[in-house]
Design an enzyme around this catalytic site. Structure first.
Site, PDB file in Angstrom:
ATOM      1  N   ALA A 175       1.108  -1.298  -0.035  1.00  0.00           N
ATOM      2  CA  ALA A 175       0.045  -0.155  -0.051  1.00  0.00           C
ATOM      3  C   ALA A 175       0.909   1.100  -0.012  1.00  0.00           C
ATOM      4  CB  ALA A 175      -0.896  -0.169   1.251  1.00  0.00           C
ATOM      5  N   TYR A 212       8.574  10.985  -2.516  1.00  0.00           N
ATOM      6  CA  TYR A 212       8.152   9.406  -2.617  1.00  0.00           C
ATOM      7  C   TYR A 212       9.376   8.516  -2.659  1.00  0.00           C
ATOM      8  CZ  TYR A 212       6.810   5.178  -5.273  1.00  0.00           C
ATOM      9  OH  TYR A 212       6.771   4.021  -5.778  1.00  0.00           O
ATOM     10  N   ASN A 216      10.047   0.130 -13.956  1.00  0.00           N
ATOM     11  CA  ASN A 216       8.930   0.805 -14.322  1.00  0.00           C
ATOM     12  C   ASN A 216       8.117  -0.411 -14.687  1.00  0.00           C
ATOM     13  OD1 ASN A 216      11.532   2.598 -15.888  1.00  0.00           O
ATOM     14  ND2 ASN A 216       9.637   3.822 -14.654  1.00  0.00           N
ATOM     15  N   GLU A 276       7.199  20.074 -27.305  1.00  0.00           N
ATOM     16  CA  GLU A 276       8.187  20.520 -26.337  1.00  0.00           C
ATOM     17  C   GLU A 276       7.812  20.116 -25.028  1.00  0.00           C
ATOM     18  OE1 GLU A 276       9.898  24.779 -25.119  1.00  0.00           O
ATOM     19  OE2 GLU A 276       8.755  24.833 -26.905  1.00  0.00           O
TER      20      GLU A 276
HETATM   21  N1  NAD Z   1       3.973   0.592 -10.601  1.00  0.00           N
HETATM   22  C1  NAD Z   1       5.291   0.630 -10.492  1.00  0.00           C
HETATM   23  O1  NAD Z   1       5.670   0.908 -11.754  1.00  0.00           O
HETATM   24  C2  NAD Z   1       6.106   0.670  -9.297  1.00  0.00           C
HETATM   25  C3  NAD Z   1       7.278   1.078  -9.434  1.00  0.00           C
HETATM   26  C4  NAD Z   1       8.087   1.163  -7.957  1.00  0.00           C
HETATM   27  C5  NAD Z   1       7.363   0.960  -6.888  1.00  0.00           C
HETATM   28  N2  NAD Z   1       6.264   0.798  -7.018  1.00  0.00           N
HETATM   29  C6  NAD Z   1       5.456   0.069  -5.608  1.00  0.00           C
HETATM   30  O2  NAD Z   1       4.500  -1.105  -5.738  1.00  0.00           O
HETATM   31  C7  NAD Z   1       3.691  -0.977  -4.618  1.00  0.00           C
HETATM   32  C8  NAD Z   1       2.313  -1.463  -5.540  1.00  0.00           C
HETATM   33  O3  NAD Z   1       2.175  -0.376  -6.614  1.00  0.00           O
HETATM   34  P1  NAD Z   1       1.051  -0.509  -7.699  1.00  0.00           P
HETATM   35  O4  NAD Z   1       1.770  -0.133  -8.961  1.00  0.00           O
HETATM   36  O5  NAD Z   1       0.396  -1.762  -7.516  1.00  0.00           O
HETATM   37  O6  NAD Z   1       0.118   0.740  -7.235  1.00  0.00           O
HETATM   38  P2  NAD Z   1      -1.386   0.685  -6.868  1.00  0.00           P
HETATM   39  O7  NAD Z   1      -1.739   2.070  -6.645  1.00  0.00           O
HETATM   40  O8  NAD Z   1      -2.195   0.110  -7.994  1.00  0.00           O
HETATM   41  O9  NAD Z   1      -1.503  -0.173  -5.685  1.00  0.00           O
HETATM   42  C9  NAD Z   1      -1.489   0.456  -4.271  1.00  0.00           C
HETATM   43  C10 NAD Z   1      -2.492   0.198  -3.356  1.00  0.00           C
HETATM   44  O10 NAD Z   1      -2.437   0.628  -2.060  1.00  0.00           O
HETATM   45  C11 NAD Z   1      -3.773   1.052  -1.964  1.00  0.00           C
HETATM   46  N3  NAD Z   1      -3.520   2.176  -0.929  1.00  0.00           N
HETATM   47  C12 NAD Z   1      -3.023   3.250  -0.949  1.00  0.00           C
HETATM   48  N4  NAD Z   1      -3.027   3.976  -0.057  1.00  0.00           N
HETATM   49  C13 NAD Z   1      -3.547   3.174   1.039  1.00  0.00           C
HETATM   50  C14 NAD Z   1      -4.040   3.171   2.405  1.00  0.00           C
HETATM   51  N5  NAD Z   1      -3.782   4.436   2.923  1.00  0.00           N
HETATM   52  N6  NAD Z   1      -4.578   2.082   2.860  1.00  0.00           N
HETATM   53  C15 NAD Z   1      -4.657   1.032   2.471  1.00  0.00           C
HETATM   54  N7  NAD Z   1      -4.403   0.953   0.884  1.00  0.00           N
HETATM   55  C16 NAD Z   1      -3.947   1.812   0.379  1.00  0.00           C
HETATM   56  C17 NAD Z   1      -4.383   1.619  -3.054  1.00  0.00           C
HETATM   57  O11 NAD Z   1      -5.678   1.557  -3.131  1.00  0.00           O
HETATM   58  C18 NAD Z   1      -3.770   0.630  -4.085  1.00  0.00           C
HETATM   59  O12 NAD Z   1      -4.807  -0.735  -4.393  1.00  0.00           O
HETATM   60  C19 NAD Z   1       3.700   0.696  -3.852  1.00  0.00           C
HETATM   61  O13 NAD Z   1       4.112   0.538  -2.967  1.00  0.00           O
HETATM   62  C20 NAD Z   1       4.398   1.197  -5.078  1.00  0.00           C
HETATM   63  O14 NAD Z   1       4.710   2.622  -4.668  1.00  0.00           O
HETATM   64  C21 NAD Z   1       5.197   0.486  -8.200  1.00  0.00           C
END
Ligand code: NAD
Length: 327
Positions: A85, A152, A181, A276
């Site tokens: 999360a 972040y 990514n 741009e």
């Molecule tokens: N997608 C990417 O490219 C990427 C890259 C690097 C790191 N990450 C990390 O991977 C993890 C998952 O990312 P993702 O792409 O699946 O994003 P996402 O936003 O789809 O998943 C995050 C989930 O956390 C939930 N969430 C947010 N705040 C919350 C809270 N306060 N309480 C309960 N639930 C909450 C959201 O509803 C969501 O379902 C995250 O920690 C993100 O930072 C993602």
């Protein structure tokens, strides 16, 4: 005792999200005793959980990680925690105080509760954002994080350090994964921070010229979401602890190359238009060195960019069609 999924109780925070829902699907293949998903659906969805929401082994709790009592109820009796999360990078920039509550305070509470309830291992979702613009390409985990300029990235790094200190002080086992990514089916299509691939897929379906801001040379390392889920499983099962790992595809793809690949898998002859760049992107390159994950977790990505973009396109066009039909 070896780490195992079978008969274990597992908490996935953010399990209704893009990556989290794939992690749950992977976990279910190995017959856990139960999986609790804690997600406030700010970005995740019931649709993401379609394939398992009815599974009696899965308990979905719509709630917030900032609710410490609820978090404690979720963690009591749990063997393993995937902490996914989080707010997205732009959401943290727009509201750093909320970023602090979700990314820092809640992660601290979670770590403390994991110690209290003797959780066996935490798999923490970190990010390549911790590097800012890295010093080396491919980037090893030893590159320093001092170039990161984002709240972040700073929060993710702090999370890594928090777990490191709790391992040192309390013996809490953890692994942190720095995803690059991540892309694939179920990625955000209509949020405020819509991904560039989705914008281009819309152009392909509408016949409009796809726009590239800047000269298209900015590069990323696109790793398919199912591979990222597999890295999470490998991190849980391995006996490795107190380590961070890059999780990328180990291929540098410029925006221009990405668009070319997307046009190719969709048999499209559209010509891009260049505009741009209106913002300065401080991170112009990304390329992971995954060799540590290969050596210690036996993890290697398997989905090529072409395969991943094909799967993403099919999923997106199907979803788009279904939405149009229902309107
Ligand atoms: N997608 C990417 O490219 C990427 C890259 C690097 C790191 N990450 C990390 O991977 C993890 C998952 O990312 P993702 O792409 O699946 O994003 P996402 O936003 O789809 O998943 C995050 C989930 O956390 C939930 N969430 C947010 N705040 C919350 C809270 N306060 N309480 C309960 N639930 C909450 C959201 O509803 C969501 O379902 C995250 O920690 C993100 O930072 C993602």
């Amino acid at each position: 005792m070896h780490n195992k999924i079978q008969n274990s109780s597992i908490l996935v925070t953010g399990g209704a999200g893009f990556i989290g829902s794939y992690v749950v699907e992977e976990l279910l293949k190995s017959k856990p005793a139960k999986i609790i998903i804690l997600d406030n659906l700010i970005r995740g969805s019931l649709e993401n959980m379609n394939s398992f929401i009815q599974n009696p082994l899965v308990k979905f709790i719509e709630g917030d990680v900032r609710d410490t009592t609820l978090l404690e109820n979720c963690i009591a009796g749990i063997d393993y925690v995937f902490h996914m999360a989080a707010l997205r990078i732009n959401a943290c920039a727009a509201n750093p105080r909320e970023g602090f509550e979700v990314m820092l305070r809640s992660t601290f509470n979670l770590a403390e509760l994991c110690v209290k309830y003797k959780v066996r291992k935490v798999i923490y979702s970190s990010s390549a954002s911790v590097y800012g613009l890295a010093q080396h390409f491919p980037t090893p985990e030893t590159d320093n994080p001092y170039d990161n300029q984002t709240f972040y990235g700073g929060a993710k790094l702090w999370g890594e350090q928090l777990f490191r200190s709790f391992k040192f002080t309390y013996g809490l086992d953890y692994v942190a994964l720095r995803y690059f990514n991540v892309y694939g089916s179920r990625m955000d299509t209509d949020g405020k921070y819509t991904e560039v691939m989705i914008r281009w897929l819309d152009c392909i379906s509408n016949g409009n010229s796809p726009l590239i801001y800047g000269d298209g040379s900015t590069s990323m390392d696109f790793v398919y979401v199912r591979d990222v889920a597999k890295a999470n499983i490998a991190a849980l099962l391995s006996e490795v602890t107190d380590e961070v790992f890059n999780v990328g595809n180990c291929e540098e793809t410029s925006l221009k190359q990405l668009l070319d690949a997307l046009l190719k898998v969709n048999n499209s002859t559209l010509i891009p238009e260049f505009r741009e760049e209106n913002t300065v992107n401080p991170v112009s390159r990304r390329l992971a060195d995954n060799s540590k994950a290969k050596r210690l977790l036996n993890f290697e990505p398997t989905v090529t960019l072409e395969e991943g973009l094909t799967e993403l396109s099919q999923w997106y066009f199907k979803k788009k069609k279904a939405t149009e039909v229902s309107i």
